[in-house]
Design an enzyme around this catalytic site. Structure first.
Site, mmCIF file in Angstrom:
data_model
loop_
_atom_site.group_PDB
_atom_site.id
_atom_site.type_symbol
_atom_site.label_atom_id
_atom_site.label_comp_id
_atom_site.label_asym_id
_atom_site.label_seq_id
_atom_site.Cartn_x
_atom_site.Cartn_y
_atom_site.Cartn_z
ATOM 1 N N PRO A 2 4.488 6.272 4.621
ATOM 2 C CA PRO A 2 3.060 6.212 4.967
ATOM 3 C C PRO A 2 2.188 6.036 3.729
ATOM 4 C CG PRO A 2 4.146 7.982 6.155
ATOM 5 C CD PRO A 2 5.145 7.479 5.147
ATOM 6 N N GLU A 3 1.147 5.243 3.892
ATOM 7 C CA GLU A 3 0.200 5.033 2.804
ATOM 8 C C GLU A 3 -0.843 6.145 2.826
ATOM 9 O OE1 GLU A 3 0.275 1.942 0.941
ATOM 10 O OE2 GLU A 3 1.952 1.105 2.058
ATOM 11 N N LYS A 51 -0.534 11.253 -0.777
ATOM 12 C CA LYS A 51 0.348 11.231 0.388
ATOM 13 C C LYS A 51 0.771 12.630 0.821
ATOM 14 C CE LYS A 51 2.090 6.665 -0.831
ATOM 15 N NZ LYS A 51 3.290 5.816 -0.985
ATOM 16 N N ASN A 169 3.998 0.605 -0.381
ATOM 17 C CA ASN A 169 4.440 -0.787 -0.453
ATOM 18 C C ASN A 169 3.431 -1.770 0.116
ATOM 19 O OD1 ASN A 169 6.871 -0.474 -1.767
ATOM 20 N ND2 ASN A 169 8.055 -0.248 0.102
ATOM 21 N N ARG A 250 12.310 0.370 -4.232
ATOM 22 C CA ARG A 250 11.497 -0.028 -3.088
ATOM 23 C C ARG A 250 11.584 -1.534 -2.891
ATOM 24 N NH1 ARG A 250 7.572 4.009 -2.861
ATOM 25 N NH2 ARG A 250 6.832 3.130 -0.883
#
Length: 265
Positions: A2-3, A51, A169, A250
Site C-alpha cells: 500500500p502507498e 505507511k 512502486n 521491488r
C-alpha cells in the site's frame, strides 16, 4: 505494498468508525498481545505516518498508548457495523478486532503490530523521512536526504522510507515517468530533486479521500495510470511498449522512449 495515500485513507476510515469511541471489547490474535485487553479504553485518534498506522488511545488510568501496525503488502483494516458479516479477507488472517458500541474494526494480516506508550512512538516511526501527506512535509529536507545517497538509483532511493515516507512502486513509477527519468539513473544525475519530490507529493495528495489512485486524472481504472501495471501496453504519450523489470527487491515500470537511459549511465 500500500502507498501512503492508502494508509492515510485507512486511518480516516478508522477515525470515522471508532474515533472518540470507548472500546467494549478487543481480541488480539498475535502471540505477543494475545492476553492484552483494551475494554474501557477510549480511541483518541487514528492517524498515519508514511505507511505506518497509529491508533492513539487512553486507558482507564489516563495513560496514552498507541497501537501501531504496518500494512506491508497484504495488510488491511476494515470497519463494520455491529452484526455485519466480515467479508474482506479469510478469518484466519485476522490479527486484531476492536469493538465499540457503534462499530467493529478488524485488522487483517497486519505486520509489526505493537502497543506502546504514545510518548515512545518515535521509537517506531522516528527513522522515517518527511511524510508526503503529513504536517511535517518538508520538500527541501526530502531532497536533501535523497542527495545524501548520490550513487543509489533514483528508483530505489524514492522507495527508501528514511528519505521520504509514503511512496511505493506506483507513485515511484508514475513520478519518474512524468519527469522523464530512467529509474536506474543515479541520484547524483537526477536534475531538480526538489521538483521530483514535489511532484510525488502532489500525486499522493490528489488521491487523498478516494481509493482509486489516479495519476492521469481519469477516474476510469483502466485509464488511471501512465505506466504502473501496464507492461507491454502502449505508452499513453509515445505508443511504445511499457516495460517492467525488477529493481532491487521491488519492480518498476517505465517507458524506454519517454524515459531513455542516459548516455553516461
Amino acid at each position: 505494498m500500500p502507498e501512503g495515500d492508502t494508509v492515510w485513507n485507512t486511518a480516516r476510515t478508522l477515525q470515522r468508525a471508532i474515533g472518540g469511541g470507548e472500546l467494549t471489547a478487543s481480541d488480539f490474535r498475535v502471540p505477543r498481545l494475545a492476553t492484552t485487553r483494551l475494554t474501557g479504553w477510549r480511541v483518541l485518534e487514528s492517524t498515519s505516518r508514511g505507511k505506518h498506522l497509529l491508533l492513539r488511545m487512553r486507558d482507564p488510568a489516563g495513560t496514552d498508548r498507541t497501537l501501531h501496525s504496518h500494512l506491508r503488502m497484504e495488510g488491511a483494516w476494515r470497519a463494520y457495523a455491529p452484526g455485519e458479516r466480515w467479508a474482506a479477507k479469510p478469518a484466519h488472517l485476522i490479527r486484531v478486532v476492536l469493538r465499540t458500541a457503534d462499530a467493529v474494526a478488524v485488522g487483517y494480516h497486519l505486520h509489526d503490530l505493537s502497543l506502546v506508550p504514545t510518548s515512545r512512538e518515535r521509537e517506531l516511526v522516528g527513522h522515517l523521512g518527511p511524510d508526503l501527506l503529513g504536517p511535517d512535509w518538508d520538500q527541501a529536507e526530502a531532497a536533501r536526504r535523497l542527495a545524501a545517497h548520490p550513487d543509489t538509483t533514483i528508483g530505489e532511493a524514492l522507495l527508501d522510507q528514511r528519505n521520504l515516507a509514503g511512496i511505493g512502486n506506483l507513485y515511484k513509477s508514475e513520478a519518474l515517468f512524468l519527469r522523464g527519468i530512467w529509474p536506474w539513473t543515479p541520484v547524483r544525475a537526477v536534475p531538480d530533486l526538489p521538483g521530483l519530490v514535489s511532484l510525488a507529493q502532489r500525486l499522493l495528495a490528489n488521491n487523498r479521500g478516494r481509493w482509486l489512485q489516479t495519476t492521469t486524472g481519469s477516474l476510469r481504472k483502466s485509464e488511471a495510470n501512465y505506466v504502473y501495471g501496464r507492461r507491454a501496453q502502449p505508452c499513453r504519450r509515445c505508443a511504445g511498449p511499457i516495460q517492467k523489470a525488477e529493481q532491487g527487491e521491488r519492480v518498476t515500470y517505465w517507458c524506454p522512449r519517454c524515459q531513455p537511459k542516459p548516455d553516461d549511465a
